[in-house]
Scaffold this active site. Structure first.
Site, PDB file in Angstrom:
ATOM      1  N   GLU B 438       0.828  -1.222   0.000  1.00  0.00           N
ATOM      2  CA  GLU B 438       0.000   0.000   0.000  1.00  0.00           C
ATOM      3  C   GLU B 438       0.853   1.259   0.000  1.00  0.00           C
ATOM      4  O   GLU B 438       0.458   2.290   0.551  1.00  0.00           O
ATOM      5  CB  GLU B 438      -0.976   0.026   1.188  1.00  0.00           C
ATOM      6  CG  GLU B 438      -2.080  -1.001   1.129  1.00  0.00           C
ATOM      7  CD  GLU B 438      -3.003  -0.839  -0.076  1.00  0.00           C
ATOM      8  OE1 GLU B 438      -3.099   0.276  -0.619  1.00  0.00           O
ATOM      9  OE2 GLU B 438      -3.609  -1.850  -0.473  1.00  0.00           O
ATOM     10  N   GLY B 439       2.005   1.180  -0.644  1.00  0.00           N
ATOM     11  CA  GLY B 439       2.906   2.336  -0.699  1.00  0.00           C
ATOM     12  C   GLY B 439       3.967   2.245   0.366  1.00  0.00           C
ATOM     13  O   GLY B 439       3.661   2.272   1.561  1.00  0.00           O
TER      14      GLY B 439
END
Lengths: 595, 595
Positions: B438-439
């Site tokens: 998610e980054g």
């Protein structure tokens, strides 16, 4: 592929650890520049070509227990023969027992390379080194003659048997019994756990060094003796005799270093394991501590080694992996990720920590050589005190930072880092044992406080602080932002360390909980400041030598600047945790039942 | 066994995140104190009794790929039915689509418990939540009606398909093609990797939300659209139709979260995977960002959750394991290791970081609720800005600290921590993905700088700094060392954060490399100071409430004091790395070929 960082190793040996002076000491004669370079390059070849390719295989296909026997990972046995036949087990050991008799400073980069290539494999020689040290320290001449050459030749390997289920950090709780048989031998009964390479098929015999209690021994640590218990008994003529009553009942299923079998050994289930005493009865712990200083130093080198290996792997990926445009708009297309500032920050962190830890460890090795070889007795004592002060820091700090460096190694790889086949995760898993075995970081920190700071009234610590002050002065004589950053933050770090030392000395008696609550922060603070000091010394040397290799020396100065700005400032935060917080208040304010 | 920390959860919700006020907002009416307590206790029961016992099993017996199908760990399917039948998938979603419509602040502790019990299991609902958010954000009413109730009921689950081999952090590089068929549908062709729960047998259908490009799309991020691609097509009457052309060709062999299948999905190898557009063409990234704010917040909660779980496990061991006498000589026999100062320091570190990260995350959830429900438009905008500023910090800081906390969890266990059967190592392995997916932390830090600090000229950051200043003033009104420590170090931390914010604002245009080289240090600095701020607010509340529960509130004040003395001082060191170092100098002084 692993490329041994021989340029940095030689730079540190020559410019920071005093190789030239050490080569002039009695016993150091063989450490000529040519020999040293040849040794390093030959070690680099063996480690890169033979041992490193087996590292991932060891993780996928660990040592395997079967009916009391342990089969090493395929390929390990052949590689071990190559290792011992090259003479590598004997690099630091005396020539009179078939070793090469080279200084510890020269053996240390070899140890680093071996561990960088294959941490699991390297543990077998590491423990054998420990057994050799113990025998040389406390063994009779006959014991030395009987065991040491065979351990150096790799016909046999060695182990250290300390831990029992109820006796981990606390060796006072050792229960293994040793009953005298009247003929000079003893029969041992008990269970030892966490015995690294405690059983395997890479050598013809395994020499277990075992802590146990005789029937008349006093309680606690003053009643522990050290015994030699070989897997196969040894006949008078030196040939192997009967199988001894020590058996591997299982090996552990571990987070990392999976190729290295961690054995549960059962002594005496079938009548008693026959052993012989080393040294005097009830002095086992003392011998063990001598041997442990060597083993702890070696585990510190494991931290340096796996950090360097993780750095090399992350660096290769960062140069290859193309992703995203540069933040400064300097290119319209995606670039290799080493061009992104945060990737570069991560790589610089990995590199700076690794280089600082390497430098500090090699300097410690040089102190050990001087402690043995300096012709002046007072100088020997000073060097020994400094070596002993540095050992828990080399062990504790280098292994704690290995967790950070191997974690950053995963992070640089992004999602690929989490996939086992990439290999970055293995270093992360393998490294996790380093701050635990051979004494946890807390045990190192207790040693740093108790035996290394309090016992001499802070003398060794203050001698270091005085030397750091001289380096701060030397930095002031240089121009430029890099030197100014280092001067400023090394000076602040030195003050923080001095303050922590004073706190430890002032409070240890009156408020031991306060001091020991700050023990690990003190160890880390010492590591950061002493590591920073070595980076400062390195940048001064590089400035002097710049013209000889502008790329190498320019990189060294830039790395030192990074250490000054990103790592050294943590010293001040650690001082707050130790001193301003009065150690215990925040830690001990919570009662047990409030946790 | 996992015991949900409901006392601390309720304390944070009520005293720090404003549960009472949020319950008065439109849509918050159901969040009465009685309902909230009942929800938390029921969630705690399910997580502790059903999901946590499956956690180690999932690690030993991961999801398994076989001929394109993925079999979840035995027991997971039944547990998933229990989870969805209890209504847990719908806690935060609107009642009109069969959700419970409770505030995010009430859903958040449920998310924490779920993840603490079983991180791998929890990922399936987490991704389904993301799919629901995307549908609610950008879907047509028909799409919402068709998909959302089925996702909430657990008949179907959802996935997010972003990553491709060449497109990880950089979504501009997405290549998956979506070709319009003239009937409103599209055919998709391409490969997606790292798709969490991308294939499994726990539900009847899987709704893939897929980023792809239409033939006329512009290059880069402005040409990405979002598509719904179900595993089984859906007939007009809502029943399942033909198998769609999306197939799982393999799953990854990972360091952790092994029960959660990470799929490689092949779209269109047999004629094209049929999908429908969500929202407008070429606005896919925008929708994805809305959904990602929710998913990133949830991953931050995973960090809090696994930290708490690791803390609970280490604490139980520390109370049980007996080893060594106390350093202060207060007992002649060995004691449980929680009595040793360094063990207590480790536990206090774990606890303080976890509590601070929990408080900050819950406060952020409350901001999200106010951003939706506050009757005043300007207030809604302010709360939205604060929530958005906090999301990358909750994601980045909570997951980075989870690495430290789970590592300390291993360390407290000593040698046993390295043995897989102990279970502490699983948390260490599982947690390692959190700062990546998610980054990565760097992506969060870029978001914090670009969208959250620069875009509003620092307004959200400065509003927070002003609020912290008020808390510093309130601390000055209290007596005692704990409050004085917090006042001092929160004030210093606030100054350090203000200095970093000013640096970012001043230099982002003129020297972007300098600013982005300090991006992760800025994120960590913000996390430490904002987490410390919540601990400060907590200790003020505990002081007021002391008589209601002296043990709880006394522990809170002591934990806050520890945070002030051991964690907050790091803020000043981080400021040096960002500002005094001018960000780039140390980082970027090394040329690529000098690494």
């Amino acid at each position: 592929m692993y490329q041994a960082p021989t340029s940095d190793m030689l730079f540190v040996m020559k410019e920071l650890a005093g190789l030239e002076a050490i080569a002039k000491l009695p016993g150091g004669e063989d450490a000529t520049p040519e020999t040293v370079e040849a040794v390093l390059h030959e070690a680099a070849r063996l480690c890169g070509e033979v041992l490193e390719p087996l590292n991932a295989e060891g993780d996928r296909n660990p040592s395997r227990w079967e009916s009391g026997n342990v089969h090493a990972t395929p390929g390990f046995k052949v590689a071990f023969r190559q290792y011992v036949e090259g003479g590598w087990q004997g690099v630091q050991h005396p020539q009179e027992y078939e070793g090469q008799g080279l200084p510890k400073l020269v053996g240390t980069p070899c140890v680093e390379m071996l561990n960088a290539a294959n941490l699991s494999f390297a543990l077998c020689p590491l423990l054998t080194d420990g057994a050799i040290e113990a025998l040389l320290t406390a063994g009779t001449e006959a014991q030395k003659q009987r065991f040491v050459p065979k351990l150096i030749s790799g016909d046999w390997t060695g182990t250290m048997n300390l831990t029992e289920p109820q006796a981990g950090s606390d060796l006072a709780a050792v229960r293994t019994r040793a009953e005298p048989q009247g003929d000079g031998t003893f029969k041992l009964f008990g269970t030892k756990i966490f015995i690294t390479w405690g059983e395997h098929d890479m050598a013809g015999n395994i020499v277990h060094l075992v802590l146990a209690r005789t029937p008349t021994a006093p309680e606690g640590v003053k009643g522990i003796s050290l015994f030699i218990v070989p897997k196969f008994l040894i006949n008078e003529d030196g040939t192997l005799g009967a199988r001894n009553d020590v058996h591997c009942v299982s090996i552990e299923h571990k987070l990392g270093i999976k190729a290295s079998p961690t054995a549960v050994l059962q002594f005496g289930d079938h009548g008693g394991a026959i052993g012989q005493l080393i040294g005097e009865e009830n002095r086992g712990l003392e011998y063990m501590f001598i041997m442990m200083n060597a083993a702890r130093f070696a585990v510190g080198m494991q931290g340096v080694a796996v950090s360097d290996r993780a750095y090399q792997k992350a660096l290769a990926y960062a140069k290859e992996r193309v992703q995203s445009r540069p933040v400064d708009g300097s290119a319209k297309a995606a670039v290799s990720i080493i061009h992104h500032p945060d990737v570069r920050r991560m790589l610089a962190t990995m590199r700076a920590l690794t280089e600082a830890a390497r430098a500090l460890a090699y300097v410690a090795a040089g102190e050990s050589d001087r402690a043995h070889g300096d012709p002046d007795e007072a100088a020997r004592a000073r060097h020994q005190a400094r070596y002993e002060y540095l050992v828990p820091i080399v062990k504790g700090w280098s292994t704690e930072l290995a967790l950070e460096v191997t974690s950053l190694g995963v992070q640089v790889h992004g999602g690929m880092g989490f996939i086992e086949e990439t290999g970055a995760a293995q270093f992360y898993r393998d490294a996790r044992i380093l701050p635990i075995y051979e004494g946890t970081t807390a045990i190192q920190a207790n040693d740093l406080i108790g035996r290394k700071t309090l016992r001499d009234g802070g003398a060794a610590a203050r001698a270091l602080l005085a030397d750091i002050a001289q380096t701060v002065d030397a930095l002031a004589g240089q121009q430029g932002a890099a030197f100014e950053s280092m001067r400023r933050h090394l000076a602040l770090g030195r003050e923080a360390l001095a303050s922590a030392v004073n706190f430890v000395l002032a409070k240890a008696k009156s408020d031991p909980n306060a001091v020991f609550a700050g023990s690990v922060p003190y160890l880390k603070l010492a590591g950061i400041v002493l590591g920073g000091w070595q980076m400062a010394r390195a940048m001064l040397a590089s400035q002097r030598l710049m013209q000889t290799d502008p790329k190498f020396h320019g990189a060294k100065i830039a790395t030192a600047q990074f250490f000054a700005q990103h790592v050294l400032p943590q010293a001040v935060a650690l001082e707050v945790a130790i001193v301003s917080a009065n150690g215990s208040e925040g830690v001990l304010a919570l009662a047990e039942d409030q946790f």
